[in-house]
Design an enzyme around this catalytic site. Structure first.
Site, PDB file in Angstrom:
ATOM      1  N   PHE A 204     -21.383  12.071 -25.362  1.00 52.34           N
ATOM      2  CA  PHE A 204     -20.961  11.154 -26.428  1.00 52.34           C
ATOM      3  C   PHE A 204     -20.629   9.767 -25.892  1.00 52.34           C
ATOM      4  CE2 PHE A 204     -16.464  11.116 -25.351  1.00 52.34           C
ATOM      5  CZ  PHE A 204     -16.337  12.293 -24.622  1.00 52.34           C
TER       6      PHE A 204
ATOM      7  N   PHE B  33      -9.494  19.349 -24.492  1.00 48.24           N
ATOM      8  CA  PHE B  33      -9.885  17.952 -24.616  1.00 48.24           C
ATOM      9  C   PHE B  33     -11.173  17.799 -23.811  1.00 48.24           C
ATOM     10  CE2 PHE B  33      -9.900  13.454 -23.377  1.00 48.24           C
ATOM     11  CZ  PHE B  33     -10.088  12.947 -24.651  1.00 48.24           C
TER      12      PHE B  33
ATOM     13  N   ASP C 254      -0.184  19.025 -21.112  1.00 47.85           N
ATOM     14  CA  ASP C 254      -0.842  17.715 -21.166  1.00 47.85           C
ATOM     15  C   ASP C 254      -0.001  16.856 -22.110  1.00 47.85           C
ATOM     16  OD1 ASP C 254      -2.336  15.470 -21.725  1.00 47.85           O
ATOM     17  OD2 ASP C 254      -4.238  16.527 -21.946  1.00 47.85           O
TER      18      ASP C 254
ATOM     19  N   ARG D 119     -15.837  12.642 -33.420  1.00 46.21           N
ATOM     20  CA  ARG D 119     -15.177  13.789 -32.792  1.00 46.21           C
ATOM     21  C   ARG D 119     -15.721  15.040 -33.451  1.00 46.21           C
ATOM     22  NH1 ARG D 119     -12.491  12.181 -28.025  1.00 46.21           N
ATOM     23  NH2 ARG D 119     -14.707  12.348 -27.730  1.00 46.21           N
TER      24      ARG D 119
ATOM     25  N   TYR E 229       0.836  -1.208   0.000  1.00 46.22           N
ATOM     26  CA  TYR E 229       0.000   0.000   0.000  1.00 46.22           C
ATOM     27  C   TYR E 229       0.875   1.265   0.000  1.00 46.22           C
ATOM     28  CZ  TYR E 229      -3.767   3.202   1.292  1.00 46.22           C
ATOM     29  OH  TYR E 229      -4.663   4.220   1.300  1.00 46.22           O
TER      30      TYR E 229
ATOM     31  N   LYS F 229      -1.963   6.295 -22.842  1.00 47.87           N
ATOM     32  CA  LYS F 229      -1.388   6.645 -24.153  1.00 47.87           C
ATOM     33  C   LYS F 229       0.131   6.709 -24.008  1.00 47.87           C
ATOM     34  CE  LYS F 229      -5.407   9.485 -25.362  1.00 47.87           C
ATOM     35  NZ  LYS F 229      -6.014   9.010 -26.608  1.00 47.87           N
TER      36      LYS F 229
HETATM   37  N1  F0G Z   1      -5.728  14.450 -22.298  1.00 55.52           N
HETATM   38  C1  F0G Z   1      -5.712  14.009 -23.566  1.00 55.52           C
HETATM   39  C2  F0G Z   1      -5.010  14.804 -24.620  1.00 55.52           C
HETATM   40  C3  F0G Z   1      -6.341  12.808 -23.896  1.00 55.52           C
HETATM   41  O1  F0G Z   1      -6.314  12.383 -25.149  1.00 55.52           O
HETATM   42  C4  F0G Z   1      -6.990  12.075 -22.872  1.00 55.52           C
HETATM   43  C5  F0G Z   1      -7.702  10.844 -23.172  1.00 55.52           C
HETATM   44  C6  F0G Z   1      -6.979  12.581 -21.571  1.00 55.52           C
HETATM   45  C7  F0G Z   1      -6.335  13.768 -21.326  1.00 55.52           C
HETATM   46  C8  F0G Z   1      -7.653  11.850 -20.454  1.00 55.52           C
HETATM   47  O2  F0G Z   1      -6.925  10.722 -20.128  1.00 55.52           O
HETATM   48  O3  F0G Z   1      -8.458   8.797 -20.643  1.00 55.52           O
HETATM   49  O4  F0G Z   1      -6.468   8.522 -19.152  1.00 55.52           O
HETATM   50  O5  F0G Z   1      -8.439   9.795 -18.404  1.00 55.52           O
HETATM   51  N2  F0G Z   1      -8.063  10.486 -24.307  1.00 55.52           N
HETATM   52  C9  F0G Z   1      -8.754   9.229 -24.622  1.00 55.52           C
HETATM   53  C10 F0G Z   1      -9.054   9.158 -26.086  1.00 55.52           C
HETATM   54  C11 F0G Z   1      -9.948   8.996 -23.785  1.00 55.52           C
HETATM   55  O6  F0G Z   1      -9.680   8.178 -26.487  1.00 55.52           O
HETATM   56  O7  F0G Z   1      -8.658  10.021 -26.860  1.00 55.52           O
HETATM   57  P1  F0G Z   1      -7.614   9.388 -19.555  1.00 55.52           P
END
Ligand code: F0G
Length: 481
Positions: free
Chosen positions: A454, A132, A222, A388, A80, A265
């Site tokens: 969405f 985003f 980000d 999108r 933990y 990602k």
């Molecule tokens: N910022 C960006 C640029 C993203 O593409 C995403 C997620 C997030 C923040 C949020 O991150 O999903 O780990 O909570 N994009 C995914 C997509 C959901 O399908 O484009 P997360």
């Protein structure tokens, strides 16, 4: 990625990895696909994966891991508090970003939640190159507002601009003056998700940072889509061609105050985190981690994910690892463009993006051309893309629906997941759909959620266009699925 030219002159990217674990796929016949999408409320998010052939919905949490990531997951230290896994991850992050502090969080939007709760209040304005969905939702839930100031090129579907994700520096200077005192931070998104995965240049990051510093406002990066962006800086920004990927990453990090990311990602793993060298920011945000995420040495993640992230981050510093996605996307984009299909150019990261406005010019934006195109593509191919466009927008407090700047269908290219023949199949079916685009009709709401509609909203087709599309497909392809 090796760019290979074959005897007939054709050139294509060749994978610099081999497949050693596979997952069997299913391609249901066209009538079953039409039924499946009806059951899913004409929303590709609600399809069951067993009904999907090529899942190009997202690159989030579905990238193929390397042998080294998988083996690291087995040695995870499950405790933990104070697990060795945390320190290995911290070391890896320190190696790439060289920031003193790290806060773990269960995924990217959890980082956004912490950032928004720490910095945003009613009346705040957050300038950014582009929003985003989850970022905007967190800021607006707290009474803040997003101010988008991308370059003019960002909104051009077809362009030769190598960095359409750049922020408009003059607009930022103006905003900082006009809204002085109301701007808690400026946000830059690497590989801008909603406008076609388009990158930022390193120069733009440096300039933004200099302007923020002068105004005393922190710059938040980000970095969720950073790996594709790194590839583009390396290959498109002449000035930095000689820097290694690691050197470029460190330059970027040196020019941002806070970095957060979705490890679903970046690093081809799961989870997320926030890095900074500013102790005050760190302490402010730290309070929220045990409250919303978990103890400070796991932040809601499993230790296995953290081990995979630690290895994946270091692997991201290898151009041969990070180029596969962008180069497959580039191939798909070029092939589609050559066949006259409207796509966002130049190809970006994340995925190939179809321009639904031009693909389906007869469908009014209020009948959601991007949503309709995603549904039509699934019916005729089993390829699942993501809307999108206007469906991904959110109504304002008066219930008015903003129309999206761009109506796109994103065909994500999860890293190292698809083969070239699968990409060729997707291209072929898209070209067929483009030739038969007149058959596709619009969508209308059946059930509309208030936020992030969405994800789980349900829609209905306007008229019987889906039946007619299935008929035409069967005429042209006969027994072929
Ligand atoms: N910022 C960006 C640029 C993203 O593409 C995403 C997620 C997030 C923040 C949020 O991150 O999903 O780990 O909570 N994009 C995914 C997509 C959901 O399908 O484009 P997360």
């Amino acid at each position: 990625m090796a760019n290979i030219r074959i005897l007939n002159g054709e050139a294509f990217p060749v994978e610099m990895h081999k497949v050693r674990v596979i997952q069997k796929l299913n391609l249901p016949p066209v009538e079953e696909r039409a039924k499946a999408v009806t059951l899913a409320g004409n929303n590709t998010f609600l399809l069951r994966n067993r009904d999907v052939f090529l899942d190009m919905l997202t690159d989030s949490g579905v990238n193929a891991m390397s042998d080294n990531q998988l083996s690291a997951m087995l040695r995870a230290d499950d405790s933990y508090a104070g697990s060795e896994t945390f320190f290995r991850l911290q070391e890896s992050l320190d190696h790439v970003f060289q920031k003193e502090f790290f806060l773990p969080a269960h995924q990217g939007r959890a980082c956004e939640h912490i950032l928004a709760k720490t910095f945003v209040k009613k009346g705040s304005i957050v300038p950014m190159n582009y929003h985003f969905t989850t970022t905007k939702a967190h800021i607006t839930e707290l009474g803040g507002q997003v101010l988008e100031i991308p370059t003019k090129e960002a909104y051009k579907i077809t362009s030769a601009c190598p960095f359409k994700g750049n922020l408009d520096i003059e607009a930022l200077k103006e905003a900082l003056q006009k809204h002085a005192g109301r701007i808690p931070f400026v946000r830059l998104e690497a590989g801008t998700n909603l406008i076609g995965g388009q990158p930022l240049s390193l120069d733009n990051i440096k300039e933004t940072y200099a302007v923020c510093k002068k105004a005393g406002v922190p710059l938040v990066l980000d970095a969720s889509l950073l790996s594709d962006n790194l590839h583009f800086i390396k290959t498109r920004e002449d000035k930095y061609k000689r820097l290694s990927i690691l050197e470029i990453t460190r330059e970027i990090a040196r020019h941002s105050d806070i970095i957060y990311f979705s490890a679903r990602k970046l690093s081809s793993a799961r989870g997320g985190g926030i890095c900074t060298s500013n102790k005050d920011y760190y302490l402010l945000m730290r309070e929220l981690v045990p409250m919303y995420e978990g103890f400070l040495t796991y932040g809601g993640m499993s230790v296995r994910e953290m081990e995979a992230m630690a290895v994946g981050l270091v692997e991201t510093m290898d151009e041969n690892v990070i180029s596969q996605g962008p180069e497959f996307i580039d191939y798909m984009t070029r092939q589609l463009a050559a066949a006259g299909v409207p796509v966002v150019t130049p190809g970006g990261g994340l995925g190939c993006h179809l321009d639904a406005k031009a693909f389906l010019p007869h469908i009014d934006q209020r009948q959601y051309p991007s949503g309709a195109l995603a549904v039509a593509l699934y019916i005729i191919s089993g390829v699942r893309g993501m809307e999108r466009g206007t469906l991904s927008e959110q109504r304002d407090e008066n219930g008015n629906e903003p129309l999206a700047d761009m109506e796109l269908v994103r065909l994500a290219m999860p890293r190292r997941v698809f083969t070239m023949s699968q990409v060729k199949y997707a291209i072929d079916r898209i070209v067929w759909l483009h030739k038969n685009a007149g058959l596709v009709g619009g969508l209308t709401w059946d059930e509309e959620p208030r936020v992030l509609r969405f994800f789980y909203g349900r829609l209905l087709p306007v008229g019987d266009w889906q039946e007619r599309l299935v008929e035409k497909f069967k005429q042209d392809f006969g027994d072929s699925l």
